[in-house]
Motif scaffolding. Structure first.
Motif, PDB file in Angstrom:
ATOM      1  N   ALA A 168       0.837  -1.207   0.000  1.00 55.82           N
ATOM      2  CA  ALA A 168       0.000   0.000   0.000  1.00 55.82           C
ATOM      3  C   ALA A 168       0.869   1.254   0.000  1.00 55.82           C
ATOM      4  O   ALA A 168       0.571   2.224  -0.710  1.00 55.82           O
ATOM      5  CB  ALA A 168      -0.926  -0.008   1.221  1.00 55.82           C
ATOM      6  N   LYS A 169       1.944   1.238   0.794  1.00 53.79           N
ATOM      7  CA  LYS A 169       2.854   2.392   0.843  1.00 53.79           C
ATOM      8  C   LYS A 169       3.534   2.611  -0.511  1.00 53.79           C
ATOM      9  O   LYS A 169       3.664   3.745  -0.996  1.00 53.79           O
ATOM     10  CB  LYS A 169       3.914   2.154   1.926  1.00 53.79           C
ATOM     11  CG  LYS A 169       4.974   3.242   2.019  1.00 53.79           C
ATOM     12  CD  LYS A 169       4.368   4.598   2.358  1.00 53.79           C
ATOM     13  CE  LYS A 169       5.432   5.647   2.644  1.00 53.79           C
ATOM     14  NZ  LYS A 169       6.296   5.921   1.473  1.00 53.79           N
ATOM     15  N   ALA A 170       3.985   1.524  -1.130  1.00 59.56           N
ATOM     16  CA  ALA A 170       4.615   1.627  -2.446  1.00 59.56           C
ATOM     17  C   ALA A 170       3.607   2.129  -3.478  1.00 59.56           C
ATOM     18  O   ALA A 170       3.957   2.890  -4.387  1.00 59.56           O
ATOM     19  CB  ALA A 170       5.170   0.268  -2.867  1.00 59.56           C
ATOM     20  N   GLY A 171       2.345   1.731  -3.323  1.00 55.73           N
ATOM     21  CA  GLY A 171       1.293   2.217  -4.219  1.00 55.73           C
ATOM     22  C   GLY A 171       1.127   3.726  -4.097  1.00 55.73           C
ATOM     23  O   GLY A 171       0.943   4.421  -5.102  1.00 55.73           O
ATOM     24  N   GLU A 172       1.185   4.243  -2.867  1.00 53.08           N
ATOM     25  CA  GLU A 172       1.087   5.692  -2.649  1.00 53.08           C
ATOM     26  C   GLU A 172       2.241   6.427  -3.328  1.00 53.08           C
ATOM     27  O   GLU A 172       2.037   7.467  -3.966  1.00 53.08           O
ATOM     28  CB  GLU A 172       1.100   5.986  -1.141  1.00 53.08           C
ATOM     29  CG  GLU A 172      -0.156   5.552  -0.408  1.00 53.08           C
ATOM     30  CD  GLU A 172      -0.053   5.820   1.083  1.00 53.08           C
ATOM     31  OE1 GLU A 172       0.971   6.411   1.515  1.00 53.08           O
ATOM     32  OE2 GLU A 172      -0.979   5.443   1.826  1.00 53.08           O
ATOM     33  N   ASP A 173       3.449   5.894  -3.157  1.00 54.65           N
ATOM     34  CA  ASP A 173       4.619   6.514  -3.795  1.00 54.65           C
ATOM     35  C   ASP A 173       4.486   6.508  -5.317  1.00 54.65           C
ATOM     36  O   ASP A 173       4.864   7.472  -5.995  1.00 54.65           O
ATOM     37  CB  ASP A 173       5.895   5.774  -3.385  1.00 54.65           C
ATOM     38  CG  ASP A 173       6.210   5.935  -1.903  1.00 54.65           C
ATOM     39  OD1 ASP A 173       5.708   6.906  -1.290  1.00 54.65           O
ATOM     40  OD2 ASP A 173       6.948   5.091  -1.361  1.00 54.65           O
ATOM     41  N   LEU A 174       3.943   5.433  -5.829  1.00 55.68           N
ATOM     42  CA  LEU A 174       3.768   5.301  -7.271  1.00 55.68           C
ATOM     43  C   LEU A 174       2.758   6.317  -7.789  1.00 55.68           C
ATOM     44  O   LEU A 174       2.959   6.928  -8.848  1.00 55.68           O
ATOM     45  CB  LEU A 174       3.323   3.873  -7.597  1.00 55.68           C
ATOM     46  CG  LEU A 174       3.510   3.348  -9.030  1.00 55.68           C
ATOM     47  CD1 LEU A 174       4.910   3.621  -9.544  1.00 55.68           C
ATOM     48  CD2 LEU A 174       3.203   1.862  -9.072  1.00 55.68           C
ATOM     49  N   VAL A 175       1.680   6.524  -7.048  1.00 57.71           N
ATOM     50  CA  VAL A 175       0.685   7.537  -7.425  1.00 57.71           C
ATOM     51  C   VAL A 175       1.338   8.910  -7.515  1.00 57.71           C
ATOM     52  O   VAL A 175       1.124   9.666  -8.475  1.00 57.71           O
ATOM     53  CB  VAL A 175      -0.489   7.569  -6.413  1.00 57.71           C
ATOM     54  CG1 VAL A 175      -1.377   8.792  -6.660  1.00 57.71           C
ATOM     55  CG2 VAL A 175      -1.320   6.297  -6.522  1.00 57.71           C
TER      56      VAL A 175
ATOM     57  N   THR B  43      -3.449   1.000  -2.825  1.00 59.99           N
ATOM     58  CA  THR B  43      -3.248   1.651  -1.521  1.00 59.99           C
ATOM     59  C   THR B  43      -4.350   1.320  -0.529  1.00 59.99           C
ATOM     60  O   THR B  43      -4.175   1.535   0.677  1.00 59.99           O
ATOM     61  CB  THR B  43      -3.179   3.184  -1.682  1.00 59.99           C
ATOM     62  OG1 THR B  43      -4.457   3.682  -2.110  1.00 59.99           O
ATOM     63  CG2 THR B  43      -2.116   3.594  -2.690  1.00 59.99           C
ATOM     64  N   MET B  44      -5.490   0.824  -1.010  1.00 58.12           N
ATOM     65  CA  MET B  44      -6.647   0.621  -0.126  1.00 58.12           C
ATOM     66  C   MET B  44      -7.254  -0.772  -0.210  1.00 58.12           C
ATOM     67  O   MET B  44      -8.376  -0.997   0.243  1.00 58.12           O
ATOM     68  CB  MET B  44      -7.725   1.662  -0.451  1.00 58.12           C
ATOM     69  CG  MET B  44      -8.240   1.585  -1.879  1.00 58.12           C
ATOM     70  SD  MET B  44      -9.382   2.917  -2.334  1.00 58.12           S
ATOM     71  CE  MET B  44      -8.240   4.276  -2.563  1.00 58.12           C
ATOM     72  N   SER B  45      -6.520  -1.724  -0.753  1.00 57.90           N
ATOM     73  CA  SER B  45      -7.080  -3.062  -0.977  1.00 57.90           C
ATOM     74  C   SER B  45      -6.364  -4.119  -0.146  1.00 57.90           C
ATOM     75  O   SER B  45      -5.274  -3.887   0.381  1.00 57.90           O
ATOM     76  CB  SER B  45      -6.969  -3.440  -2.465  1.00 57.90           C
ATOM     77  OG  SER B  45      -7.651  -2.526  -3.280  1.00 57.90           O
TER      78      SER B  45
END
Length: 206
Positions: A92-99, A133-135
């Motif tokens: 989820a954290k990596a997803g936030e950085d990717l966004v 990030t939310m799944s």
């Protein structure tokens, strides 16, 4: 005899005067030549400086593009590693950085047609990164599947900042299979994680 001496004196005076004038003219010609050479050298130096300046600008643009792509690839790989480790929070954290990296991507240095393609790819990829990030883990992997396809499409336009390997798991998604990217040829499966860590193969090098 006296007349002879006078005539010789006059001749010597004329010769000396002629020699002085010739030397003076030669010096003036040399000065003109050096002046022209210096002018030409200055023009040449100016042209070289302008060319180097343009080359620096081109390299700067290229470095900027590579830097942007490198950030996205780095965030993607962090996400991949989190899924390999079955770590939902890190994914989820990596997803936030990717966004964030997708949102900050500057397309101005690309051609108009490429900008349109990049816009579509990045919008879709960002949407899947947001879902990650939310799944839960299962849904993170579903979105990672489509995100990986977007990444391959992105790199076809931007180029890869380093060597990457496109790898394939034949068993994921009801045996339809799914791809992902890695910096190593060694298989570390992000779709099954620790339960089937080495399931897959290298399809190609990017």
């Amino acid at each position: 005899m006296k007349n002879l001496k006078v005539n010789l004196g006059i001749a010597m005076l004329v010769f000396t005067s002629f020699t002085a004038v010739s030397c003076k003219n030669q010096n003036e010609e040399d000065n003109v030549d050096h002046s022209e050479m210096n002018h030409d050298n200055m023009n040449g130096s100016s042209d070289m400086m302008e060319e180097r300046s343009q080359t620096s600008e081109d390299m700067s643009g290229s470095e900027n593009q590579d830097s942007q792509t490198a950030r996205i690839v780095s965030d993607y790989l962090e996400l991949k590693d989190a899924l390999v480790a079955d770590n939902t929070e890190d994914a989820a954290k990596a997803g936030e950085d990717l966004v964030t990296s997708f949102e900050g991507f500057d397309m101005s240095e690309y051609e108009e047609g490429q900008q349109q393609e990049l816009t579509e790819i990045i919008e879709d990829a960002k949407e899947h990164a947001e879902h990650i990030t939310m799944s839960d883990m299962a849904h993170q992997r579903e979105h990672f599947d489509i995100l990986s396809v977007d990444m391959v499409d992105l790199l076809e336009i931007t180029g890869s900042p380093g060597t990457l390997y496109q790898q394939f798991c034949p068993m994921y998604n009801d045996n339809k299979g799914a791809i992902w990217l890695s910096t190593s040829e060694e298989i570390r499966n992000p779709y099954f994680g620790q339960s089937m860590l080495t399931c897959g193969k290298v399809q190609k090098e990017i």
